[in-house]
Design a protein around this motif. Structure first.
Motif, PDB file in Angstrom:
ATOM      1  N   UNK A 289       0.875  -1.168   0.000  1.00  0.00           N
ATOM      2  CA  UNK A 289       0.000   0.000   0.000  1.00  0.00           C
ATOM      3  C   UNK A 289       0.916   1.224   0.000  1.00  0.00           C
ATOM      4  N   UNK A 290       1.126   1.886  -1.134  1.00  0.00           N
ATOM      5  CA  UNK A 290       2.096   2.989  -1.194  1.00  0.00           C
ATOM      6  C   UNK A 290       1.783   4.092  -0.200  1.00  0.00           C
ATOM      7  N   UNK A 291       2.843   4.756   0.267  1.00  0.00           N
ATOM      8  CA  UNK A 291       2.699   5.861   1.218  1.00  0.00           C
ATOM      9  C   UNK A 291       1.762   6.927   0.673  1.00  0.00           C
ATOM     10  N   UNK A 292       1.731   7.133  -0.639  1.00  0.00           N
ATOM     11  CA  UNK A 292       0.894   8.174  -1.222  1.00  0.00           C
ATOM     12  C   UNK A 292      -0.584   7.944  -0.924  1.00  0.00           C
ATOM     13  N   UNK A 293      -0.985   6.673  -0.730  1.00  0.00           N
ATOM     14  CA  UNK A 293      -2.386   6.394  -0.402  1.00  0.00           C
ATOM     15  C   UNK A 293      -2.723   6.949   0.981  1.00  0.00           C
ATOM     16  N   UNK A 294      -1.811   6.777   1.921  1.00  0.00           N
ATOM     17  CA  UNK A 294      -2.036   7.324   3.255  1.00  0.00           C
ATOM     18  C   UNK A 294      -2.067   8.841   3.221  1.00  0.00           C
ATOM     19  N   UNK A 295      -1.174   9.440   2.433  1.00  0.00           N
ATOM     20  CA  UNK A 295      -1.138  10.901   2.336  1.00  0.00           C
ATOM     21  C   UNK A 295      -2.438  11.433   1.740  1.00  0.00           C
ATOM     22  N   UNK A 296      -2.928  10.783   0.686  1.00  0.00           N
ATOM     23  CA  UNK A 296      -4.185  11.217   0.080  1.00  0.00           C
ATOM     24  C   UNK A 296      -5.360  11.066   1.021  1.00  0.00           C
ATOM     25  N   UNK A 297      -5.371   9.967   1.778  1.00  0.00           N
ATOM     26  CA  UNK A 297      -6.462   9.752   2.726  1.00  0.00           C
ATOM     27  C   UNK A 297      -6.418  10.793   3.833  1.00  0.00           C
ATOM     28  N   UNK A 298      -5.220  11.099   4.328  1.00  0.00           N
ATOM     29  CA  UNK A 298      -5.082  12.106   5.383  1.00  0.00           C
ATOM     30  C   UNK A 298      -5.621  13.457   4.927  1.00  0.00           C
ATOM     31  N   UNK A 299      -5.291  13.845   3.709  1.00  0.00           N
ATOM     32  CA  UNK A 299      -5.762  15.135   3.212  1.00  0.00           C
ATOM     33  C   UNK A 299      -7.280  15.145   3.059  1.00  0.00           C
ATOM     34  N   UNK A 300      -7.847  14.039   2.600  1.00  0.00           N
ATOM     35  CA  UNK A 300      -9.303  13.968   2.439  1.00  0.00           C
ATOM     36  C   UNK A 300     -10.016  14.052   3.781  1.00  0.00           C
ATOM     37  N   UNK A 301      -9.505  13.345   4.787  1.00  0.00           N
ATOM     38  CA  UNK A 301     -10.116  13.377   6.111  1.00  0.00           C
ATOM     39  C   UNK A 301     -10.011  14.769   6.718  1.00  0.00           C
ATOM     40  N   UNK A 302      -8.846  15.395   6.573  1.00  0.00           N
ATOM     41  CA  UNK A 302      -8.661  16.731   7.129  1.00  0.00           C
ATOM     42  C   UNK A 302      -9.629  17.715   6.471  1.00  0.00           C
ATOM     43  N   UNK A 303      -9.790  17.596   5.147  1.00  0.00           N
ATOM     44  CA  UNK A 303     -10.711  18.480   4.440  1.00  0.00           C
ATOM     45  C   UNK A 303     -12.149  18.270   4.897  1.00  0.00           C
ATOM     46  N   UNK A 304     -12.466  17.046   5.335  1.00  0.00           N
ATOM     47  CA  UNK A 304     -13.824  16.747   5.797  1.00  0.00           C
ATOM     48  C   UNK A 304     -14.039  17.094   7.258  1.00  0.00           C
ATOM     49  N   UNK A 305     -13.015  17.588   7.943  1.00  0.00           N
ATOM     50  CA  UNK A 305     -13.190  18.024   9.324  1.00  0.00           C
ATOM     51  C   UNK A 305     -12.635  17.098  10.370  1.00  0.00           C
ATOM     52  N   UNK A 306     -11.949  16.022   9.976  1.00  0.00           N
ATOM     53  CA  UNK A 306     -11.312  15.151  10.961  1.00  0.00           C
ATOM     54  C   UNK A 306     -10.009  15.788  11.440  1.00  0.00           C
ATOM     55  N   UNK A 307      -9.537  15.331  12.589  1.00  0.00           N
ATOM     56  CA  UNK A 307      -8.260  15.808  13.132  1.00  0.00           C
ATOM     57  C   UNK A 307      -7.231  14.705  12.898  1.00  0.00           C
TER      58      UNK A 307
END
Length: 818
Positions: A289-307
């Motif tokens: 699971x490439x690191x870029x998948x985690x980075x993309x998920x983190x940005x999506x969650x942050x944009x949705x209001x997660x911490x």
């Protein structure tokens, strides 16, 4: 708000100032002294009323019967006493069961941690790898571990679940994520109180995220939710087969079941984790699971209001070392946040012990290269490296050297070795002009046939020379038009492996199709400038007008200092191509030039030839068609290309995709009698295999590296270079074709101020998410080193070239005898 990116350094003393920040919305601390603390302010939230009711023996949901404990047995796992518990409940008229492994410390505080293992991984193996019993003792929190099998994805986020799909570990048949949320979680809460942590590794990380997304009120108060190397693994690869795993088995193929794939995509449901604290932990060199998948998920969650906080483990893969380090961070952070306590920096910096190795010693080749590659530009990227001593053939430095990675345009080095293995650098390619009728008094009573020989270098001035040669051969008038014969390379075709094809509207010149007859590298230039006054059309002109191209200018001159917004689109219209220009630029702006690729190189080349022939006083009457050279045709002239060696130099120094594709295909046509894309790839395999190079794990599509899916290992690239540079028949031409570091080609700018400029030859490579560098480092007393440095999953590709100079200097500083 951008997610907090955090890198685990090898040692506390090595942490650069300003690189550590607190989680989510807590206070930011920049440049702390080693050993300092990050104080996190948080509130401990309770489970919603329904969860509390379940946990205290309240009524369970109507579709599920109360949970029953079928059996409990004490077993020893990793020298710790665990309880093996089988849970049973009724779902949809049938009884389903799950085995849960529970560890309870002697001294327990209220709350429990629920963890999920990886893909069909035995919980006992996961328990041993992560040492969660010691973490449970340290933090006085009970831990429950459940095996995570295929159908964690099944009924969690969609009602389209297939009832015959089951979440199944080694000893269970369980009804998916619903069973977790409606049976396992209430049972655990009833025993130990509200959950303190929900975590998982690999596929289990995906489950840890999926359950609260499906039932946000159920676990909304957990601080934090923690996923290790797999929270977003829709495209996770099975390293043994190279195929997408998990979802294809559960949901079917993506193309056939797009709705199901979309339904379980956690990014589509990111808003369900609003306000949730999420900790993602990922190995920098994770090949599954490439690191870029985690980075993309983190940005999506942050944009949705997660911490969100994303921690990267340099050198970490998809393995137990990351699980162990990640589990320690998950537990320590969750317990500190729950109590409003201090999160110590040592919690995330003690990777030297957790991963079992420290940073290499400074002053060594490995240590100096390590320092060069520790630049922030490579943070989160996957780095593969192979450095080989040219004199001994020994690999002196390796990092992920056997990992398949995208080499981008470094692939052109492979093409160069293959082409030079079959052709002399002085060889040429011929474009032949035939006539199909008699020539009398300068008139051809028939057609002219332009037969391509794969020459990629027929630029405007050389096409003019070809037209002049035809004119000087006595041809003034052609009655039967032009015929295009694409020759052994064949008719126009997209570059294989490039997903956008050739009809994308922006039509980039680097992705122009390949054709046996071509001109101007299958591209054309537009000169664009402002009109005479505001509101007037822009001044748009083709560098050399040809009938094949039509320009539709809809762009308008705008007021002074207006921002330039000019868009070019090329579309095919019958046998012609139309370029539409829209947008505008300021009346006082400077003119500029832009390039587009053509869709039909053969017709473009024929149109350019006809225009130039007419300008020389000739005349061609009749249409332009495609067809073979008739058997009774006569040669008018043969026009030789630049020598192969000169074309390879243009190819490698300026990273020309068209030259690479044409040279490899024309060579395949000569050697294998197959100038197709498949023939070209077969020639690469046959040639390199015959030279003793193992291409296991390599995935090749073309000769230019223009693909997002191509793969070679750094060791393979370095070995091809070593073989080429130690073969006296091709070594000098191969080395001469590469860019001189700091002097010319694509390597001129990044190395222009280096002390070692001019002593190193390289080939650069760039494609989306990829930066690559390969070449030869000269040494005064020996033959030097060859190297391949492939960087994938790049977040900020424009920053990466600053790493090249210190990397190359580090290698050259360790030349033998220096």
């Amino acid at each position: 708000m951008r997610p907090c990116w955090r890198t685990w350094a090898p040692r506390m003393d090595d942490l650069p100032g300003g690189r550590v920040r607190t989680l989510g919305r807590a206070e930011r601390v920049e440049g702390m002294d080693p050993g300092g603390d990050v104080r996190v302010r948080t509130r401990t939230r309770r489970m919603v009323a329904a969860m509390v009711a379940w946990g205290s023996g309240g009524v369970a949901p109507a579709e599920a019967a109360p949970v029953e404990v079928v059996e409990e047995a004490r077993e020893t796992v990793s020298d710790d006493a665990w309880t093996r518990t089988v849970l049973s409940s009724r779902f949809g008229g049938e009884t389903v069961q799950a085995t849960v492994w529970v560890y309870r410390p002697e001294s327990v505080s209220r709350g429990a941690a629920l963890g999920f293992t990886g893909w069909n991984r035995d919980p006992r193996e996961f328990i041993a790898q992560t040492d969660v019993a010691s973490l449970a003792d340290q933090h006085r929190v009970p831990v429950a571990i459940v095996s995570m099998g295929p159908s964690i994805y099944e009924p969690v986020l969609t009602e389209q679940a297939q009832p015959d799909r089951r979440w199944c570990g080694p000893e269970c048949t369980v009804g998916g994520g619903t069973f977790v949320a409606e049976a396992i979680v209430p049972w655990l809460v009833a025993r130990d109180g509200p959950l303190s942590l929900l975590f998982g590794a690999s596929t289990g990380a995906r489950g840890a995220v999926a359950v609260p997304q499906a039932f946000p009120g159920l676990v909304g108060g957990i601080p934090p939710l923690c996923g290790m190397s797999g929270a977003w693994d829709l495209d996770a690869l099975d390293p043994s087969t190279g195929e997408y795993r998990v979802h294809a088995q559960i949901l079917g193929e993506r193309t056939e079941h797009a709705d199901g794939w979309a339904a379980v995509d956690p990014v589509r449901h990111a808003d369900r984790l609003r306000g949730q604290r999420v900790l993602l932990i990922h190995g920098q060199d994770d090949a599954v699971v490439p690191w870029s998948r985690a980075a993309g998920f983190a940005e999506s969650l942050e944009a949705a209001g997660a911490r969100v906080d994303l921690w990267t483990v340099p050198g970490g893969g998809h393995d137990a070392a990351v699980w162990k380090a990640g589990a320690r961070a998950c537990f320590g952070t969750a317990m500190a946040l729950r109590a409003g306590e201090v999160v110590r920096r040592e919690l995330v910096l003690d990777v030297e012990r957790l991963l079992g190795e420290g940073a290499p010693a400074p002053g060594t080749l490995e240590g100096d290269v390590h320092v060069a590659l520790s630049d922030e530009a490579l943070e989160g990227a996957t780095v593969g490296l192979a450095v080989v001593d040219l004199h001994t053939g020994r690999m002196v430095l390796a990092q992920n050297a056997d990992r398949p990675m995208n080499p981008a345009s470094v692939q052109k080095v492979i093409t160069s070795v293959v082409v030079l293995s079959h052709r002399d650098a002085s060889d040429t390619l011929s474009t032949t002009v035939w006539r199909t009728g008699p020539l009398e008094d300068g008139v051809v009573d028939g057609a002219l046939v332009l037969q391509g020989g794969g020459d990629p270098g027929l630029v405007l001035e050389r096409m003019w020379k070809l037209a002049l040669d035809v004119r000087n051969a006595g041809v003034k008038t052609v009655k039967g038009g032009l015929v295009i014969d694409h020759g052994p390379v064949g008719p126009p075709a997209p570059v294989p492996g490039w997903p956008k094809g050739t009809e994308e509207p922006e039509s980039p010149p680097y992705a122009a199709p390949v054709s046996g007859l071509s001109a101007n590298y299958n591209a054309f230039a537009l000169e664009i400038g402002p009109g005479p006054e505001e509101g007037a059309p822009l001044d748009v002109r083709l560098e050399w007008p040809v009938p094949h191209l039509e320009v539709v200018n809809e762009a308008v001159t705008q007021g002074p200092r207006a921002r330039r917004r000019v868009t070019l689109e090329r579309v095919t219209k019958g046998t012609r191509e139309v370029v539409r220009v829209t947008g505008g630029m300021a009346v006082d702006a400077e003119p500029f030039r832009d390039y587009l690729g053509v869709g039909d190189p053969g017709r473009y080349a024929a149109s350019l030839f006809q225009t130039l022939f007419t300008a020389l006083g000739g005349s061609i009457q009749g249409p332009t068609v495609v067809g073979p050279v008739p058997g009774d045709a006569k040669v008018v002239t043969r026009f030789a290309s630049l020598p192969i060696g000169a074309l390879l130099s243009l190819q490698n120094k300026w990273s020309s995709n068209p030259i690479a594709e044409h040279l490899l295909r024309s060579t395949a046509a000569r050697v294998l009698d197959d100038g197709s894309a498949e023939g070209a790839v077969r020639l690469v395999h046959d040639t390199l295999t015959a030279r003793g190079i193992d291409l296991d794990k390599a995935v090749l599509f073309n000769g230019s590296g223009l693909t997002v899916s191509g793969r070679m290992t750094p060791a393979q690239v370095a070995e091809v270079l070593r073989v080429g540079l130690t073969d006296p028949r091709i070594a000098s031409d191969l080395e001469a074709s590469l860019s001189i570091w700091g002097v010319d080609g694509t390597a001129r700018r990044p190395g222009r101020d280096d002390d070692n400029a001019g002593t190193i030859r390289v080939k650069t490579g760039t494609v989306s998410g990829v930066k690559a560098l390969a070449g030869v480092v000269g040494c005064p007393r020996t033959r030097g080193f060859v190297f391949a440095l492939l960087v994938n999953d790049v977040r900020r590709s424009w920053d990466v070239p600053r790493v090249w100079s210190p990397f190359l200097q580090a290698i050259q500083a360790h030349c033998p005898g220096e």
